[in-house]
Enzyme design. Sequence first.
Site, PDB file in Angstrom:
ATOM      1  N   LYS A  11       0.828  -1.216   0.000  1.00 50.40           N
ATOM      2  CA  LYS A  11       0.000   0.000   0.000  1.00 50.40           C
ATOM      3  C   LYS A  11       0.864   1.268   0.000  1.00 50.40           C
ATOM      4  O   LYS A  11       2.078   1.211   0.272  1.00 50.40           O
ATOM      5  CB  LYS A  11      -0.931  -0.037   1.208  1.00 50.40           C
ATOM      6  CG  LYS A  11      -1.993  -1.143   1.132  1.00 50.40           C
ATOM      7  CD  LYS A  11      -2.956  -1.071   2.311  1.00 50.40           C
ATOM      8  CE  LYS A  11      -4.049  -2.118   2.200  1.00 50.40           C
ATOM      9  NZ  LYS A  11      -5.026  -2.002   3.331  1.00 50.40           N
ATOM     10  N   TYR A  51     -12.552  -1.535  -3.509  1.00 50.80           N
ATOM     11  CA  TYR A  51     -13.066  -1.679  -2.142  1.00 50.80           C
ATOM     12  C   TYR A  51     -14.585  -1.514  -2.080  1.00 50.80           C
ATOM     13  O   TYR A  51     -15.123  -1.159  -1.020  1.00 50.80           O
ATOM     14  CB  TYR A  51     -12.379  -0.673  -1.217  1.00 50.80           C
ATOM     15  CG  TYR A  51     -10.991  -1.123  -0.777  1.00 50.80           C
ATOM     16  CD1 TYR A  51     -10.822  -2.277  -0.015  1.00 50.80           C
ATOM     17  CD2 TYR A  51      -9.861  -0.392  -1.103  1.00 50.80           C
ATOM     18  CE1 TYR A  51      -9.559  -2.688   0.395  1.00 50.80           C
ATOM     19  CE2 TYR A  51      -8.590  -0.792  -0.689  1.00 50.80           C
ATOM     20  CZ  TYR A  51      -8.449  -1.947   0.065  1.00 50.80           C
ATOM     21  OH  TYR A  51      -7.214  -2.363   0.485  1.00 50.80           O
ATOM     22  N   PHE A  59     -15.367   4.306   7.157  1.00 48.60           N
ATOM     23  CA  PHE A  59     -13.974   4.572   6.797  1.00 48.60           C
ATOM     24  C   PHE A  59     -13.731   4.561   5.286  1.00 48.60           C
ATOM     25  O   PHE A  59     -12.597   4.725   4.842  1.00 48.60           O
ATOM     26  CB  PHE A  59     -13.042   3.576   7.503  1.00 48.60           C
ATOM     27  CG  PHE A  59     -13.295   2.121   7.195  1.00 48.60           C
ATOM     28  CD1 PHE A  59     -12.813   1.540   6.023  1.00 48.60           C
ATOM     29  CD2 PHE A  59     -14.008   1.317   8.082  1.00 48.60           C
ATOM     30  CE1 PHE A  59     -13.042   0.205   5.734  1.00 48.60           C
ATOM     31  CE2 PHE A  59     -14.235  -0.030   7.800  1.00 48.60           C
ATOM     32  CZ  PHE A  59     -13.752  -0.584   6.625  1.00 48.60           C
ATOM     33  N   ARG A  87      -2.385 -14.175   3.897  1.00 47.97           N
ATOM     34  CA  ARG A  87      -3.093 -13.492   4.996  1.00 47.97           C
ATOM     35  C   ARG A  87      -2.340 -13.722   6.315  1.00 47.97           C
ATOM     36  O   ARG A  87      -2.220 -12.809   7.127  1.00 47.97           O
ATOM     37  CB  ARG A  87      -4.543 -13.983   5.121  1.00 47.97           C
ATOM     38  CG  ARG A  87      -5.368 -13.808   3.872  1.00 47.97           C
ATOM     39  CD  ARG A  87      -6.274 -12.661   3.762  1.00 47.97           C
ATOM     40  NE  ARG A  87      -6.941 -12.166   4.922  1.00 47.97           N
ATOM     41  CZ  ARG A  87      -7.500 -10.951   4.949  1.00 47.97           C
ATOM     42  NH1 ARG A  87      -7.423 -10.155   3.887  1.00 47.97           N
ATOM     43  NH2 ARG A  87      -8.124 -10.521   6.009  1.00 47.97           N
ATOM     44  N   ARG A 104       2.315  -6.705   9.043  1.00 46.57           N
ATOM     45  CA  ARG A 104       1.608  -5.575   9.660  1.00 46.57           C
ATOM     46  C   ARG A 104       2.164  -5.259  11.047  1.00 46.57           C
ATOM     47  O   ARG A 104       2.218  -4.092  11.431  1.00 46.57           O
ATOM     48  CB  ARG A 104       0.103  -5.850   9.663  1.00 46.57           C
ATOM     49  CG  ARG A 104      -0.495  -5.617   8.264  1.00 46.57           C
ATOM     50  CD  ARG A 104      -1.886  -6.134   8.152  1.00 46.57           C
ATOM     51  NE  ARG A 104      -2.579  -5.632   6.965  1.00 46.57           N
ATOM     52  CZ  ARG A 104      -3.743  -6.112   6.544  1.00 46.57           C
ATOM     53  NH1 ARG A 104      -4.350  -7.084   7.208  1.00 46.57           N
ATOM     54  NH2 ARG A 104      -4.316  -5.607   5.467  1.00 46.57           N
ATOM     55  N   ASN A 114      -2.042   0.203   6.853  1.00 43.91           N
ATOM     56  CA  ASN A 114      -1.551  -1.086   7.344  1.00 43.91           C
ATOM     57  C   ASN A 114      -0.696  -1.849   6.328  1.00 43.91           C
ATOM     58  O   ASN A 114      -0.646  -3.077   6.346  1.00 43.91           O
ATOM     59  CB  ASN A 114      -2.715  -1.931   7.881  1.00 43.91           C
ATOM     60  CG  ASN A 114      -3.764  -2.199   6.826  1.00 43.91           C
ATOM     61  OD1 ASN A 114      -3.600  -1.819   5.667  1.00 43.91           O
ATOM     62  ND2 ASN A 114      -4.833  -2.858   7.215  1.00 43.91           N
ATOM     63  N   HIS A 117      -2.137  -5.422   1.397  1.00 44.11           N
ATOM     64  CA  HIS A 117      -3.452  -6.007   1.137  1.00 44.11           C
ATOM     65  C   HIS A 117      -3.267  -7.444   0.702  1.00 44.11           C
ATOM     66  O   HIS A 117      -2.281  -7.777   0.042  1.00 44.11           O
ATOM     67  CB  HIS A 117      -4.164  -5.248  -0.004  1.00 44.11           C
ATOM     68  CG  HIS A 117      -5.370  -5.992  -0.521  1.00 44.11           C
ATOM     69  ND1 HIS A 117      -6.599  -5.905   0.084  1.00 44.11           N
ATOM     70  CD2 HIS A 117      -5.512  -6.871  -1.554  1.00 44.11           C
ATOM     71  CE1 HIS A 117      -7.456  -6.694  -0.563  1.00 44.11           C
ATOM     72  NE2 HIS A 117      -6.825  -7.284  -1.560  1.00 44.11           N
ATOM     73  N   GLU A 128      -9.687 -10.051  -7.976  1.00 46.13           N
ATOM     74  CA  GLU A 128      -8.708  -8.984  -7.708  1.00 46.13           C
ATOM     75  C   GLU A 128      -7.491  -9.088  -8.632  1.00 46.13           C
ATOM     76  O   GLU A 128      -6.961  -8.062  -9.063  1.00 46.13           O
ATOM     77  CB  GLU A 128      -8.279  -9.030  -6.238  1.00 46.13           C
ATOM     78  CG  GLU A 128      -9.417  -8.641  -5.297  1.00 46.13           C
ATOM     79  CD  GLU A 128      -9.024  -8.666  -3.827  1.00 46.13           C
ATOM     80  OE1 GLU A 128      -7.866  -9.021  -3.507  1.00 46.13           O
ATOM     81  OE2 GLU A 128      -9.877  -8.307  -2.986  1.00 46.13           O
TER      82      GLU A 128
HETATM   83  P1  GDP Z   1      -8.095  -6.623   5.298  1.00 46.38           P
HETATM   84  O1  GDP Z   1      -8.707  -7.708   4.464  1.00 46.38           O
HETATM   85  O2  GDP Z   1      -7.307  -7.130   6.481  1.00 46.38           O
HETATM   86  O3  GDP Z   1      -7.283  -5.620   4.480  1.00 46.38           O
HETATM   87  O4  GDP Z   1      -9.291  -5.801   5.968  1.00 46.38           O
HETATM   88  P2  GDP Z   1     -10.730  -5.341   5.426  1.00 46.38           P
HETATM   89  O5  GDP Z   1     -11.076  -5.986   4.114  1.00 46.38           O
HETATM   90  O6  GDP Z   1     -11.690  -5.495   6.552  1.00 46.38           O
HETATM   91  O7  GDP Z   1     -10.553  -3.772   5.198  1.00 46.38           O
HETATM   92  C1  GDP Z   1      -9.927  -3.265   4.049  1.00 46.38           C
HETATM   93  C2  GDP Z   1      -9.017  -2.141   4.463  1.00 46.38           C
HETATM   94  O8  GDP Z   1      -9.803  -1.056   4.978  1.00 46.38           O
HETATM   95  C3  GDP Z   1      -8.045  -2.450   5.606  1.00 46.38           C
HETATM   96  O9  GDP Z   1      -6.885  -3.138   5.190  1.00 46.38           O
HETATM   97  C4  GDP Z   1      -7.731  -1.077   6.129  1.00 46.38           C
HETATM   98  O10 GDP Z   1      -6.804  -0.381   5.287  1.00 46.38           O
HETATM   99  C5  GDP Z   1      -9.100  -0.404   6.030  1.00 46.38           C
HETATM  100  N1  GDP Z   1      -9.891  -0.564   7.262  1.00 46.38           N
HETATM  101  C6  GDP Z   1     -10.498  -1.700   7.710  1.00 46.38           C
HETATM  102  N2  GDP Z   1     -11.157  -1.488   8.847  1.00 46.38           N
HETATM  103  C7  GDP Z   1     -10.967  -0.169   9.143  1.00 46.38           C
HETATM  104  C8  GDP Z   1     -11.413   0.667  10.223  1.00 46.38           C
HETATM  105  O11 GDP Z   1     -12.122   0.233  11.142  1.00 46.38           O
HETATM  106  N3  GDP Z   1     -11.017   1.979  10.176  1.00 46.38           N
HETATM  107  C9  GDP Z   1     -10.246   2.478   9.175  1.00 46.38           C
HETATM  108  N4  GDP Z   1      -9.912   3.783   9.209  1.00 46.38           N
HETATM  109  N5  GDP Z   1      -9.821   1.727   8.142  1.00 46.38           N
HETATM  110  C10 GDP Z   1     -10.161   0.406   8.133  1.00 46.38           C
END
Ligand code: GDP
Length: 139
Positions: A11, A51, A59, A87, A104, A114, A117, A128
């Site tokens: 990222k 996304y 968010f 993952r 991470r 973070n 992805h 994807e």
């Molecule tokens: P991942 O699969 O671990 O990347 O997580 P998700 O698919 O749930 O979320 C996608 C991305 O959105 C995450 O990697 C973060 O960059 C962001 N994100 C997820 N949850 C949050 C949150 O609660 N707050 C904020 N600000 N960003 C979030």
Amino acid sequence: MSLERTLAIVKPDAVAAGQAGRILALIEERGFRILGLGLTRLRTEQAQGFYAVHRERPFFDGLVRFMTEGPVIVAVLEAEDAVKKWRDTMGATNPAHAAEGTIRKRFAQSIERNAVHGSDSIENARIEVGFFFSAADLI
Ligand code: GDP
């Protein structure tokens, strides 16, 4: 276990911080084969599309701003059980909960910024990968 493909993104936070090389080295050390690799900068509509499942989340706009703020590295990784293996290598979404030794834990600044992805299922990995690569791009 079966030979799978998954999509990895380094990222904008990690690319800007000069951590991309170390993350790619880790990908190789953990035994993934890199089938496709590119540097790109997402346009707003691309990040919104990528996304889309999160579009109702509070968010979402911040996430799209973050993902478009600078270049990202996109990679197609192949390994046995690649989706789960990547993952596990990334660690939990929130770095505060990420296990020792994960990317991470080492590089992420916050739940949003973070570092990496990874696709969360074989089906999403297929979608994807297709977002960034055509079959002819993959070695
Ligand atoms: P991942 O699969 O671990 O990347 O997580 P998700 O698919 O749930 O979320 C996608 C991305 O959105 C995450 O990697 C973060 O960059 C962001 N994100 C997820 N949850 C949050 C949150 O609660 N707050 C904020 N600000 N960003 C979030």
